[in-house]
Enzyme design. Structure first.
Site, short mmCIF file in Angstrom:
data_model
loop_
_atom_site.label_atom_id
_atom_site.label_comp_id
_atom_site.label_asym_id
_atom_site.label_seq_id
_atom_site.Cartn_x
_atom_site.Cartn_y
_atom_site.Cartn_z
N LYS A 14 -7.72 -44.77 74.06
CA LYS A 14 -7.25 -45.78 75.01
C LYS A 14 -8.27 -45.97 76.13
CE LYS A 14 -3.51 -43.31 75.83
NZ LYS A 14 -3.57 -42.17 74.88
N ARG A 87 4.40 -44.17 79.48
CA ARG A 87 4.50 -43.08 78.51
C ARG A 87 5.95 -42.67 78.28
NH1 ARG A 87 -1.13 -41.18 79.36
NH2 ARG A 87 -1.67 -39.71 77.73
#
Ligand code: B4P
Length: 193
Positions: A14, A87
């Site tokens: 990422k 998340r």
């Protein structure tokens, strides 16, 4: 400019791809991992608490992380790459609300799909390369802590793929390919968005 999330397990790439997008498309990277590492090195009481959690491979509390993103979004702008955030489902809801308050929305959620063995190999290699270069090795970049990070991912973050799929926002990219190929696949998604 579009706002996107880069989703995927720890070590999926990422941060690597976010930096490429900043260079090539002048987008703005908001990495909660980087923000938390900065807090960790600040020597404050909050930084000390964050360090304890991160070094064990656990997720920092939603309140702290949402607060960090809220502060960044309050500074204005658009074209955000949310890197490592959200998340949890709570963070995902909060992000939707924060963007709506600014009159903005998410344009795509790009999931980097990488298998567990490749993730562990990447993390071990990153630790070895940092040590060989005389740079500090991340405390969470070792196989034992990494196993915990993966468990946290499957328990708390993986459900976000279903969440964004249901909204029609999820795009999957093969994160096992080379960094350049992953970059090209992401570029194609963005050009169609
Ligand atoms: P992060 O900083 O987000 O980092 P990460 O999970 O390690 O991975 P990333 O996917 O960015 O991997 P990278 O590009 O570096 O999180 C660290 C910690 O912060 C978390 O465990 C948690 O404690 C805390 N945290 C962060 N956000 C939070 C949140 N929202 N809520 C709660 N807690 C939070 O790539 C990894 C390695 O692979 C690199 O060495 C790279 O060179 C290599 N690589 C990348 N792409 C590759 C490819 N295609 N092929 C081969 N190697 C590749």
């Amino acid at each position: 400019m579009v706002n996107i999330i880069l989703l995927g397990p720890p070590g999926a790439g990422k941060g690597t791809q976010a930096k490429k997008l900043v260079d090539e498309r002048a987008m703005v990277q908001l990495s909660t991992g980087d923000m938390l590492r900065e807090a960790k090195s600040s020597g404050t009481e909050m930084g000390r608490r964050v360090a304890e959690v991160m070094d064990k491979g656990h997720l920092v509390t939603d309140e702290i992380v949402i607060g960090l993103i809220e502060e960044k979004l309050a500074q204005g702008g658009s074209g955000f790459i949310f890197d490592g955030f959200p998340r949890t489902l709570k963070q995902a809801d909060a992000l939707g609300e924060l963007l709506a308050r600014k009159g903005q929305k998410l344009d795509a959620v790009i999931e980097l799909v990488v298998d567990d063995e490749a993730l562990v190999a990447r993390i071990v290699r990153r630790a070895e390369e940092s040590a060989a270069a005389g740079q500090p090795v991340r405390a969470d970049d070792n196989p034992e802590v990494f196993a915990g990070r993966l468990r946290e991912y499957y328990k708390k973050t993986a459900p976000l793929t279903g969440y964004y799929y249901a909204k029609g926002d999820l795009r999957q990219v093969d994160g096992m390919a080379s960094m350049a190929e992953v970059g090209e696949a992401i570029a194609k998604v963005l050009d169609r968005t």
